[in-house]
Design a protein around this motif. Sequence first.
Motif, PDB file in Angstrom:
ATOM      1  N   UNK A  98       0.827  -1.209   0.000  1.00 16.03           N
ATOM      2  CA  UNK A  98       0.000   0.000   0.000  1.00 16.03           C
ATOM      3  C   UNK A  98       0.862   1.260   0.000  1.00 16.03           C
ATOM      4  N   UNK A  99       2.055   1.187   0.592  1.00 17.77           N
ATOM      5  CA  UNK A  99       2.938   2.354   0.587  1.00 17.77           C
ATOM      6  C   UNK A  99       3.657   2.522  -0.758  1.00 17.77           C
ATOM      7  N   UNK A 100       4.134   1.410  -1.316  1.00 16.50           N
ATOM      8  CA  UNK A 100       4.898   1.488  -2.575  1.00 16.50           C
ATOM      9  C   UNK A 100       4.003   1.676  -3.794  1.00 16.50           C
ATOM     10  N   UNK A 101       2.741   1.276  -3.686  1.00 14.13           N
ATOM     11  CA  UNK A 101       1.803   1.351  -4.811  1.00 14.13           C
ATOM     12  C   UNK A 101       0.560   2.146  -4.415  1.00 14.13           C
ATOM     13  N   UNK A 102       0.787   3.336  -3.857  1.00 15.60           N
ATOM     14  CA  UNK A 102      -0.325   4.125  -3.319  1.00 15.60           C
ATOM     15  C   UNK A 102      -1.397   4.392  -4.374  1.00 15.60           C
ATOM     16  N   UNK A 103      -0.973   4.718  -5.606  1.00 18.45           N
ATOM     17  CA  UNK A 103      -1.955   5.008  -6.663  1.00 18.45           C
ATOM     18  C   UNK A 103      -2.836   3.799  -6.946  1.00 18.45           C
ATOM     19  N   UNK A 104      -2.200   2.632  -7.098  1.00 17.18           N
ATOM     20  CA  UNK A 104      -2.967   1.419  -7.387  1.00 17.18           C
ATOM     21  C   UNK A 104      -3.872   1.062  -6.212  1.00 17.18           C
ATOM     22  N   UNK A 105      -3.373   1.244  -5.010  1.00 16.91           N
ATOM     23  CA  UNK A 105      -4.164   0.868  -3.850  1.00 16.91           C
ATOM     24  C   UNK A 105      -5.371   1.775  -3.680  1.00 16.91           C
ATOM     25  N   UNK A 160      -8.595  -1.929   5.343  1.00 19.69           N
ATOM     26  CA  UNK A 160      -8.800  -0.718   6.149  1.00 19.69           C
ATOM     27  C   UNK A 160      -7.457  -0.196   6.668  1.00 19.69           C
ATOM     28  N   UNK A 161      -6.640  -1.093   7.209  1.00 14.70           N
ATOM     29  CA  UNK A 161      -5.329  -0.690   7.742  1.00 14.70           C
ATOM     30  C   UNK A 161      -4.418  -0.194   6.627  1.00 14.70           C
ATOM     31  N   UNK A 162      -4.538  -0.787   5.458  1.00 14.55           N
ATOM     32  CA  UNK A 162      -3.692  -0.389   4.331  1.00 14.55           C
ATOM     33  C   UNK A 162      -3.997   1.021   3.863  1.00 14.55           C
ATOM     34  N   UNK A 163      -5.266   1.393   3.899  1.00 18.13           N
ATOM     35  CA  UNK A 163      -5.645   2.771   3.546  1.00 18.13           C
ATOM     36  C   UNK A 163      -5.004   3.726   4.548  1.00 18.13           C
ATOM     37  N   UNK A 164      -5.077   3.354   5.816  1.00 18.47           N
ATOM     38  CA  UNK A 164      -4.494   4.177   6.878  1.00 18.47           C
ATOM     39  C   UNK A 164      -2.972   4.288   6.731  1.00 18.47           C
ATOM     40  N   UNK A 165      -2.340   3.242   6.217  1.00 16.88           N
ATOM     41  CA  UNK A 165      -0.874   3.187   6.142  1.00 16.88           C
ATOM     42  C   UNK A 165      -0.278   4.046   5.032  1.00 16.88           C
ATOM     43  N   UNK A 166      -1.092   4.397   4.035  1.00 15.53           N
ATOM     44  CA  UNK A 166      -0.573   5.172   2.901  1.00 15.53           C
ATOM     45  C   UNK A 166       0.004   6.494   3.405  1.00 15.53           C
ATOM     46  N   UNK A 167       1.204   6.809   2.949  1.00 15.61           N
ATOM     47  CA  UNK A 167       1.897   8.082   3.253  1.00 15.61           C
ATOM     48  C   UNK A 167       2.286   8.261   4.724  1.00 15.61           C
ATOM     49  N   UNK A 168       2.275   7.183   5.491  1.00 16.24           N
ATOM     50  CA  UNK A 168       2.656   7.301   6.908  1.00 16.24           C
ATOM     51  C   UNK A 168       4.179   7.208   7.051  1.00 16.24           C
ATOM     52  N   UNK A 169       4.683   7.823   8.129  1.00 17.55           N
ATOM     53  CA  UNK A 169       6.116   7.748   8.444  1.00 17.55           C
ATOM     54  C   UNK A 169       6.422   6.351   8.976  1.00 17.55           C
TER      55      UNK A 169
END
Length: 198
Positions: A98-105, A160-169
């Motif tokens: 989810x972090x490396x493929x934010x657009x696809x996710x 749900x957690x993956x959405x939350x994880x996008x762009x997180x430190x």
Amino acid sequence: MSIRSEQKEKTRQAIIEAALILSEERGFPALSLREVTREAEIAPATFYRHFKDMEELGLVLVDKVAQTLRQLMRKARQRIKANGSIIESSVITQLEFSQKNAQLFRLLTSGLTGGPKIFREALQKEKQFFIDELHEDLNTDARLANTSLVAEVMVNQVLVASIEAIDKKPEELILIQQRLITQLRMILLGSMAQKKPD
């Protein structure tokens, strides 16, 4: 490949990338053909040389998500074989994705709830593939009950957690990861409590 073929493929990829960029802001279902062609810096008529309509473009994007998810599944299974933990391996792999493929996710999550029916159905089918694969893995554990439902609940929780994880430190990501692992373990414990003795 001829220069003409290369240019055609380059234009097609520009359309796909434009759709992904714009999807990140508002979700694919909200996009218009004109917005995509403007972002890709092509004339609207050029779009029709590559795609019949926005629906077809959406299905190509779904296919891109599907390929990435299947690579993700293979990676998770390799990690499971290496360290034996279905939950930890799956969580780490999914949150990395989810972090490396934010657009696809973002495309995956926005498309599951909106847009043309054919687009939603295609994304749902890919999500179901993910659920079925997890169900197959869980079904090998005789201690678990209702493994089909457990797989579905676990995949939904991971989304749900993956959405939350996008762009997180990184430090925030670790907290999300730890919380998700605890939640998934609780789901499995609940499944074990439901198992009736033979």
